[in-house]
Structure formats: C-alpha cells, structure tokens
Design a protein around this motif. Structure first.
Motif, PDB file in Angstrom:
ATOM      1  N   SER A   1       0.841  -1.189   0.000  1.00 37.60           N
ATOM      2  CA  SER A   1       0.000   0.000   0.000  1.00 37.60           C
ATOM      3  C   SER A   1       0.884   1.250   0.000  1.00 37.60           C
ATOM      4  CB  SER A   1      -0.928   0.004   1.213  1.00 37.60           C
ATOM      5  OG  SER A   1      -0.178   0.052   2.397  1.00 37.60           O
ATOM      6  N   ILE A   2       0.410   2.266  -0.661  1.00 39.60           N
ATOM      7  CA  ILE A   2       1.193   3.493  -0.801  1.00 39.60           C
ATOM      8  C   ILE A   2       0.848   4.441   0.341  1.00 39.60           C
ATOM      9  CG2 ILE A   2       1.669   5.497  -2.270  1.00 39.60           C
ATOM     10  CD1 ILE A   2       0.944   3.624  -4.663  1.00 39.60           C
ATOM     11  N   PRO A   3       1.855   4.875   1.105  1.00 40.18           N
ATOM     12  CA  PRO A   3       1.612   5.781   2.231  1.00 40.18           C
ATOM     13  C   PRO A   3       1.526   7.231   1.748  1.00 40.18           C
ATOM     14  CG  PRO A   3       3.928   5.230   2.166  1.00 40.18           C
ATOM     15  CD  PRO A   3       3.259   4.488   1.031  1.00 40.18           C
ATOM     16  N   TRP A   4       0.344   7.670   1.393  1.00 37.08           N
ATOM     17  CA  TRP A   4       0.175   8.992   0.785  1.00 37.08           C
ATOM     18  C   TRP A   4       0.600  10.119   1.725  1.00 37.08           C
ATOM     19  CZ3 TRP A   4       0.010   8.551  -4.135  1.00 37.08           C
ATOM     20  CH2 TRP A   4      -0.592   7.448  -4.723  1.00 37.08           C
ATOM     21  N   ASP A   5       0.654   9.854   3.024  1.00 38.33           N
ATOM     22  CA  ASP A   5       1.039  10.882   3.989  1.00 38.33           C
ATOM     23  C   ASP A   5       2.541  10.895   4.270  1.00 38.33           C
ATOM     24  OD1 ASP A   5       0.931   8.382   5.209  1.00 38.33           O
ATOM     25  OD2 ASP A   5       0.251   9.172   7.141  1.00 38.33           O
TER      26      ASP A   5
ATOM     27  N   LEU B   1      10.191  -1.979  -0.234  1.00 38.01           N
ATOM     28  CA  LEU B   1       9.080  -1.028  -0.139  1.00 38.01           C
ATOM     29  C   LEU B   1       8.423  -1.076   1.244  1.00 38.01           C
ATOM     30  CD1 LEU B   1       7.428  -1.406  -3.663  1.00 38.01           C
ATOM     31  CD2 LEU B   1       8.762   0.537  -2.802  1.00 38.01           C
ATOM     32  N   THR B   2       8.317  -2.270   1.822  1.00 37.05           N
ATOM     33  CA  THR B   2       7.708  -2.399   3.153  1.00 37.05           C
ATOM     34  C   THR B   2       8.579  -1.731   4.219  1.00 37.05           C
ATOM     35  OG1 THR B   2       6.601  -4.445   2.502  1.00 37.05           O
ATOM     36  CG2 THR B   2       6.855  -4.043   4.869  1.00 37.05           C
ATOM     37  N   LEU B   3       9.871  -2.033   4.208  1.00 36.84           N
ATOM     38  CA  LEU B   3      10.780  -1.396   5.175  1.00 36.84           C
ATOM     39  C   LEU B   3      10.908   0.093   4.895  1.00 36.84           C
ATOM     40  CD1 LEU B   3      13.584  -4.105   5.458  1.00 36.84           C
ATOM     41  CD2 LEU B   3      11.757  -3.613   7.100  1.00 36.84           C
ATOM     42  N   GLY B   4      10.959   0.451   3.619  1.00 39.20           N
ATOM     43  CA  GLY B   4      11.044   1.862   3.245  1.00 39.20           C
ATOM     44  C   GLY B   4       9.845   2.650   3.732  1.00 39.20           C
TER      45      GLY B   4
END
Length: 184
Positions: free
Chosen positions: A52-56, A171-174
């Motif tokens: 999922s993309i963290p838009w915040d 991406l998950t850790l990032g």
C-alpha cells in the motif's frame, strides 16, 4: 546478428548491469512520487503496487530504500560472478537470471507507457539502456557458451522470486522509515 556491437570484455559487460540499474532507477526515483500522486486514483497505481502506498509519507524515500536494497544484492551477484567468472560457475546462471528479470522490467516499462499512451517512471532509460543492455548481455553470454538455455531458465526461475521479494521487502521497510510529509 549483433555484430555491430563492440567486443567488450566480459567483466566490463558484467559490471554494466549495476551501472545501468542505478541509472534506470535514478530516473524512477526522480519521477515516481510525482507520477504516483498525479495518478493516485488510476487502477495502474491502486492494483499493481506490491504494498500500500503511504500517501502521507515521502514516497521517494520509501522507493529509494527499495532501490538501494535491490542494488546492493544486484551488485553483490555481479561481484561474485566477476570474481568467479568461468564457464562452469553457477553464478553465471544466476547473473543471467537477473539480467533476464532486468530485461523483462524494461519491457514492462515500455509496455505500460504504450498501454497508457503516456510517460511512466523509468520508461526513457528502460528503452535506451535497460532493454538494449539486457539483449546484449544475454546474447554475449549465450553465444560464448557461458550459459545455455537451461541454465538461463534456471537462473531466471531463481532470480524472479528473489527480485519480487526484494521489491516487497524494500518497499515495506522503506514505508516504515520514510518520514511523514509536512503540511498535508
């Protein structure tokens, strides 16, 4: 077939993989967040993202972490291949597998841009560097009998899930270490 290509040493050809990878992913890093935010509601963004993309949050930092993780592994595989370069080394098949995954990534970028009829992050370097390098490297490895089709298939079968796992992990850790955006 590709006789117009220069006859580079194999070791130089091997080391071009991480070089081309970082140039290509540099284009992606520079353009990914803006493209994602512009296309936030597109099914291409919502359905095809492995996490999922963290838009915040700062998506660029999340993506950069993933690139560095993949780049570290890719550079390590290249180093092991270059240091153990012989026609019977098992690293040759693994290296060729990563080259194949890299080539497929380039085709994916160009295909996505054609399907959307628009720029997608990484398409320029995919078309100019990633695809030509992948074709050239596999051509050289196959025609010098460094690998054969069976070892290429085996290397790809091993490299594909490793790459997908690295993308997901990076991406998950990032996402966890990326700072929140100010003023949202």
């Amino acid at each position: 077939m590709l006789s117009f290509m220069p006859d580079w040493s194999f070791v130089m050809m091997l080391w071009l993989l991480p070089v081309v990878f970082f140039i290509h992913d540099g284009e992606e890093i520079a353009t990914m967040e803006g493209w994602l935010r512009k296309n936030k509601n597109s099914p291409w963004v919502t359905k095809f993202s492995p996490v999922s993309i963290p838009w915040d949050k700062h998506i660029t930092l999340q993506f950069t972490f993933a690139v560095l993780l993949i780049g570290f592994i890719l550079t390590s595989v290249t180093a092991l291949t270059a240091l153990n370069f012989e026609s019977s080394s098992p690293f040759n098949a693994l290296f060729a597998g990563f080259v194949t995954v890299f080539l497929l990534d380039g085709v994916k970028h160009v295909g996505a841009s054609i399907a959307l009829w628009a720029y997608t992050p990484g398409v320029i370097t995919a078309a100019i560097l990633e695809i030509p390098y992948g074709i050239y490297a596999l051509y050289r490895l196959l025609h010098a009998d460094i690998i054969n089709m069976a070892s290429l298939a085996l290397g790809t079968i091993i490299a594909m899930p490793i790459t997908l796992l690295l993308v997901w992990t990076g991406l998950t850790l990032g996402k966890r270490i990326a700072p929140f955006r100010q003023g949202i």
